[in-house]
Design a protein around this motif. Structure first.
Motif, mmCIF file in Angstrom:
data_model
loop_
_atom_site.group_PDB
_atom_site.id
_atom_site.type_symbol
_atom_site.label_atom_id
_atom_site.label_comp_id
_atom_site.label_asym_id
_atom_site.label_seq_id
_atom_site.Cartn_x
_atom_site.Cartn_y
_atom_site.Cartn_z
ATOM 1 N N VAL A 5 0.851 -1.187 0.000
ATOM 2 C CA VAL A 5 0.000 0.000 0.000
ATOM 3 C C VAL A 5 0.888 1.239 0.000
ATOM 4 C CG1 VAL A 5 -1.778 1.288 1.205
ATOM 5 C CG2 VAL A 5 -1.815 -1.217 1.233
ATOM 6 N N GLU A 6 0.779 2.022 -1.064
ATOM 7 C CA GLU A 6 1.584 3.224 -1.212
ATOM 8 C C GLU A 6 0.825 4.445 -0.696
ATOM 9 O OE1 GLU A 6 2.686 1.327 -5.479
ATOM 10 O OE2 GLU A 6 0.763 1.817 -4.545
ATOM 11 N N SER A 7 1.590 5.457 -0.327
ATOM 12 C CA SER A 7 1.022 6.747 0.052
ATOM 13 C C SER A 7 2.074 7.825 -0.148
ATOM 14 C CB SER A 7 0.539 6.724 1.510
ATOM 15 O OG SER A 7 1.613 6.467 2.380
ATOM 16 N N GLY A 8 1.626 9.072 -0.168
ATOM 17 C CA GLY A 8 2.559 10.175 -0.197
ATOM 18 C C GLY A 8 2.673 10.924 -1.503
ATOM 19 N N TRP A 33 11.014 0.883 -6.252
ATOM 20 C CA TRP A 33 10.072 1.836 -6.825
ATOM 21 C C TRP A 33 10.277 1.891 -8.335
ATOM 22 C CZ3 TRP A 33 6.195 4.062 -4.113
ATOM 23 C CH2 TRP A 33 6.310 4.077 -2.728
ATOM 24 N N PHE A 34 9.180 1.911 -9.032
ATOM 25 C CA PHE A 34 9.166 2.131 -10.463
ATOM 26 C C PHE A 34 8.220 3.298 -10.727
ATOM 27 C CE2 PHE A 34 11.204 -1.618 -12.477
ATOM 28 C CZ PHE A 34 11.499 -2.330 -11.339
ATOM 29 N N ARG A 35 8.305 3.868 -11.918
ATOM 30 C CA ARG A 35 7.371 4.939 -12.276
ATOM 31 C C ARG A 35 6.978 4.808 -13.733
ATOM 32 N NH1 ARG A 35 11.534 10.116 -11.936
ATOM 33 N NH2 ARG A 35 12.741 9.640 -13.831
ATOM 34 N N GLN A 36 5.815 5.370 -14.027
ATOM 35 C CA GLN A 36 5.314 5.324 -15.398
ATOM 36 C C GLN A 36 4.697 6.659 -15.759
ATOM 37 O OE1 GLN A 36 2.612 2.069 -16.158
ATOM 38 N NE2 GLN A 36 3.036 2.135 -18.337
ATOM 39 N N ALA A 37 5.291 7.313 -16.744
ATOM 40 C CA ALA A 37 4.762 8.565 -17.264
ATOM 41 C C ALA A 37 3.740 8.257 -18.353
ATOM 42 C CB ALA A 37 5.896 9.422 -17.824
ATOM 43 N N TYR A 91 3.859 6.377 -9.521
ATOM 44 C CA TYR A 91 4.947 5.660 -8.871
ATOM 45 C C TYR A 91 4.385 4.380 -8.237
ATOM 46 C CZ TYR A 91 8.290 9.376 -9.583
ATOM 47 O OH TYR A 91 9.151 10.281 -10.165
ATOM 48 N N TYR A 92 5.034 3.275 -8.564
ATOM 49 C CA TYR A 92 4.607 1.967 -8.095
ATOM 50 C C TYR A 92 5.652 1.366 -7.154
ATOM 51 C CZ TYR A 92 1.239 2.109 -11.928
ATOM 52 O OH TYR A 92 0.226 2.449 -12.791
ATOM 53 N N CYS A 93 5.181 0.851 -6.066
ATOM 54 C CA CYS A 93 6.027 0.091 -5.157
ATOM 55 C C CYS A 93 6.040 -1.361 -5.611
ATOM 56 C CB CYS A 93 5.461 0.195 -3.748
ATOM 57 S SG CYS A 93 6.345 -0.755 -2.504
ATOM 58 N N ALA A 94 7.189 -2.002 -5.494
ATOM 59 C CA ALA A 94 7.323 -3.400 -5.889
ATOM 60 C C ALA A 94 8.138 -4.135 -4.837
ATOM 61 C CB ALA A 94 8.010 -3.511 -7.252
ATOM 62 N N GLU A 110 7.511 -9.853 -7.639
ATOM 63 C CA GLU A 110 6.255 -10.594 -7.684
ATOM 64 C C GLU A 110 5.075 -9.744 -7.228
ATOM 65 O OE1 GLU A 110 6.396 -14.220 -5.491
ATOM 66 O OE2 GLU A 110 4.338 -14.791 -5.974
ATOM 67 N N TYR A 111 5.335 -8.796 -6.363
ATOM 68 C CA TYR A 111 4.234 -8.039 -5.760
ATOM 69 C C TYR A 111 4.323 -6.563 -6.144
ATOM 70 C CZ TYR A 111 4.353 -12.277 -3.011
ATOM 71 O OH TYR A 111 4.371 -13.592 -2.629
ATOM 72 N N TRP A 112 3.155 -5.993 -6.398
ATOM 73 C CA TRP A 112 3.079 -4.594 -6.834
ATOM 74 C C TRP A 112 1.972 -3.864 -6.090
ATOM 75 C CZ3 TRP A 112 6.394 -2.360 -10.342
ATOM 76 C CH2 TRP A 112 7.257 -3.231 -11.012
#
Length: 122
Positions: A5-8, A33-37, A91-94, A110-112
């Motif tokens: 669970v991401e926040s911020g 952390w990954f990101r996608q524009a 921004y995705y946490c992995a 494995e987890y996102w």
């Protein structure tokens, strides 16, 4: 199964700072952390792995972003300073519970998380 669970995330002016958090429901070996524009592929940002907390960063964020983890809370943080408009994206946490080699690739995790929006205005 590990849930993330991401926040911020949020809106900030160029040159500003944000701190992202990602809480995991269980213990993990590596968290990143990954990101996608918009219109672009998801890209690696940073990873922290192992009990020693070894870190790695994409060249585009090195010196501006800092990844850290609190093992007692199963939480990883991404401190983002000197933000630029090109840092805008989701921004995705992995996370993964096993040792991998190619930590900069999506397949190593494995987890996102569900993602959190970061918008940097110029």
């Amino acid at each position: 199964q590990v849930q993330l669970v991401e926040s911020g995330g949020g809106l900030v002016q160029a040159g500003g700072s944000l701190r992202l958090s990602c809480a995991a429901s269980g213990r993990t070996f590596a968290m990143g952390w990954f990101r996608q524009a918009p219109g672009k592929d998801r890209e690696f940002v940073a990873v922290v792995r192992g009990s020693g907390g070894s870190t790695d960063y994409a060249d585009s964020v090195k010196g501006r972003f800092t990844i850290s983890r609190d093992d007692a809370k199963n939480t990883v943080y991404l401190q983002m300073n000197s933000l630029k408009p090109e840092d805008t994206g989701v921004y995705y946490c992995a996370a993964d519970r096993a040792y991998r080699i190619l930590w900069r690739t999506l397949g190593a995790y494995e987890y996102w998380g569900q993602g959190t929006q970061v918008t940097v205005s110029s």
